[in-house]
Motif scaffolding. Structure first.
Motif, PDB file in Angstrom:
ATOM      1  N   UNK A   1       0.860  -1.189   0.000  1.00  0.00           N
ATOM      2  CA  UNK A   1       0.000   0.000   0.000  1.00  0.00           C
ATOM      3  C   UNK A   1       0.891   1.231   0.000  1.00  0.00           C
ATOM      4  N   UNK A   2       0.454   2.264  -0.681  1.00  0.00           N
ATOM      5  CA  UNK A   2       1.250   3.482  -0.689  1.00  0.00           C
ATOM      6  C   UNK A   2       0.418   4.722  -0.931  1.00  0.00           C
ATOM      7  N   UNK A   3       0.854   5.823  -0.312  1.00  0.00           N
ATOM      8  CA  UNK A   3       0.242   7.134  -0.528  1.00  0.00           C
ATOM      9  C   UNK A   3       1.361   8.141  -0.778  1.00  0.00           C
ATOM     10  N   UNK A   4       1.218   8.924  -1.835  1.00  0.00           N
ATOM     11  CA  UNK A   4       2.134  10.017  -2.170  1.00  0.00           C
ATOM     12  C   UNK A   4       1.281  11.265  -2.292  1.00  0.00           C
ATOM     13  N   UNK A   5       1.478  12.232  -1.388  1.00  0.00           N
ATOM     14  CA  UNK A   5       0.688  13.464  -1.422  1.00  0.00           C
ATOM     15  C   UNK A   5       1.599  14.634  -1.754  1.00  0.00           C
ATOM     16  N   UNK A   6       1.249  15.388  -2.794  1.00  0.00           N
ATOM     17  CA  UNK A   6       1.995  16.583  -3.196  1.00  0.00           C
ATOM     18  C   UNK A   6       1.152  17.809  -2.813  1.00  0.00           C
ATOM     19  N   UNK A   7       1.349  18.339  -1.590  1.00  0.00           N
ATOM     20  CA  UNK A   7       0.430  19.369  -1.101  1.00  0.00           C
ATOM     21  C   UNK A   7       0.451  20.666  -1.902  1.00  0.00           C
ATOM     22  N   UNK A   8       1.611  21.031  -2.454  1.00  0.00           N
ATOM     23  CA  UNK A   8       1.671  22.280  -3.224  1.00  0.00           C
ATOM     24  C   UNK A   8       0.993  22.130  -4.585  1.00  0.00           C
ATOM     25  N   UNK A   9       0.756  20.897  -4.997  1.00  0.00           N
ATOM     26  CA  UNK A   9       0.061  20.632  -6.261  1.00  0.00           C
ATOM     27  C   UNK A   9      -1.394  20.218  -6.039  1.00  0.00           C
ATOM     28  N   UNK A  10      -1.790  20.074  -4.760  1.00  0.00           N
ATOM     29  CA  UNK A  10      -3.160  19.615  -4.443  1.00  0.00           C
ATOM     30  C   UNK A  10      -3.496  18.295  -5.122  1.00  0.00           C
ATOM     31  N   UNK A  11      -2.501  17.399  -5.170  1.00  0.00           N
ATOM     32  CA  UNK A  11      -2.696  16.087  -5.782  1.00  0.00           C
ATOM     33  C   UNK A  11      -2.210  15.001  -4.849  1.00  0.00           C
ATOM     34  N   UNK A  12      -2.994  13.935  -4.740  1.00  0.00           N
ATOM     35  CA  UNK A  12      -2.633  12.780  -3.935  1.00  0.00           C
ATOM     36  C   UNK A  12      -2.736  11.530  -4.806  1.00  0.00           C
ATOM     37  N   UNK A  13      -1.753  10.656  -4.670  1.00  0.00           N
ATOM     38  CA  UNK A  13      -1.761   9.368  -5.375  1.00  0.00           C
ATOM     39  C   UNK A  13      -1.760   8.268  -4.334  1.00  0.00           C
ATOM     40  N   UNK A  14      -2.548   7.227  -4.573  1.00  0.00           N
ATOM     41  CA  UNK A  14      -2.536   6.120  -3.627  1.00  0.00           C
ATOM     42  C   UNK A  14      -2.804   4.823  -4.357  1.00  0.00           C
ATOM     43  N   UNK A  15      -2.374   3.726  -3.742  1.00  0.00           N
ATOM     44  CA  UNK A  15      -2.573   2.436  -4.391  1.00  0.00           C
ATOM     45  C   UNK A  15      -2.571   1.304  -3.389  1.00  0.00           C
TER      46      UNK A  15
END
Length: 268
Positions: free
Chosen positions: A120-134
């Motif tokens: 499981x993984x979460x990558x959050x780019x707060x300055x881009x307002x984008x979150x990726x998860x899987x």
């Protein structure tokens, strides 16, 4: 895993923690903060430590008894005993150099390892307002609005293009990386920081990410999990999948160093 009943609930919990940590990082990003040098000459800021606190406190409050190796704690010598069976890898602020340079490519990374593989993984780019998860079988891109997760879509890798689009590191471009790019005549190269490189492949916007510089397992685990969930993979230069866990019976930080690797989307 404490109270979490399944992977979907656990992933949702990781997403919430990553967003909370990312919003805290943005407070520092907007206000500015001092930069210190760690013993390995890499930069660290109060934002790294504040984000790490939010994530580790969140794990503790939820009764998540899984061992966690987190970058700043590990750098100060706190590395719990963990085996490849199940543990967490956290980089509370990946891309500190991007953060300091006020580029928006920094991320919060939370990855769960099972049997040596990123599950499981979460990558959050707060300055881009984008979150990726899987999680196994499904990967997402989530757009945030006013600090809240809003629009969610499933993402998948694309079939390899010829010539491929290659994502490379802005801060760590080595001679070997240049040589790899040169072997793919006419390849388009995109420079982006931090674990967003994995996510660009996962969402079908790029094909290859060669990494021939030093990385640590907490740099790659979350992005690797998202990429695998989207149908891609990260392979060592020998063609083996990246594995996670303390290496070579080693102690300390070096036991969590990653080998050189090439991340790819769909190979066919």
């Amino acid at each position: 895993m404490g109270m979490m009943k399944d992977d979907a609930a656990l992933l949702a919990f990781f997403e919430e923690l990553a967003v909370a940590a990312g919003l805290e990082i943005m407070r520092y990003y907007e206000a500015g903060c001092e930069v210190e040098q760690k013993s390995d000459d890499t930069p660290v800021t109060a934002a790294d430590r504040a984000a790490e606190s939010i994530i580790l406190d969140g794990f503790a409050r939820a009764g998540l008894g899984t061992p966690c190796v987190s970058e700043e704690a590990a750098s100060s010598g706190v590395i719990p005993a963990c085996d490849a069976g199940g543990f967490l890898l956290v980089d509370p602020l990946d891309g500190t150099r991007e953060f300091i340079a006020r580029r928006p490519d920094f991320t919060v990374n939370i990855g769960l390892i099972r049997d040596g593989a990123p599950a499981l993984g979460v990558v959050f780019a707060p300055a881009r307002n984008l979150l990726y998860s899987g999680r196994p079988g499904v990967a997402y891109e989530v757009a945030l609005v006013d600090g809240k997760m809003a629009e969610r879509r499933e993402i998948r890798v694309r079939s390899m293009r010829t010539p491929p689009a290659i994502v490379a590191s802005r801060s760590h471009l080595t001679d070997e990386t240049r040589a790899f790019i040169n072997r793919h005549e006419g390849a388009e190269t995109v420079s982006i920081g931090s674990s967003l490189k994995f996510c660009m492949i996962a969402r079908g916007d790029a094909d290859l990410y060669p990494r021939f510089g030093r990385t640590m397992q907490w740099d790659t685990a979350a992005g690797d999990a998202v990429l695998r969930a989207a149908g891609g993979r990260a392979l060592t230069v020998e063609g083996e999948p990246l594995t996670y866990g303390p290496k070579g019976g080693g102690q300390g930080l070096d036991a969590f160093a990653s080998p050189h690797f090439i991340a790819e989307g769909a190979s066919a």
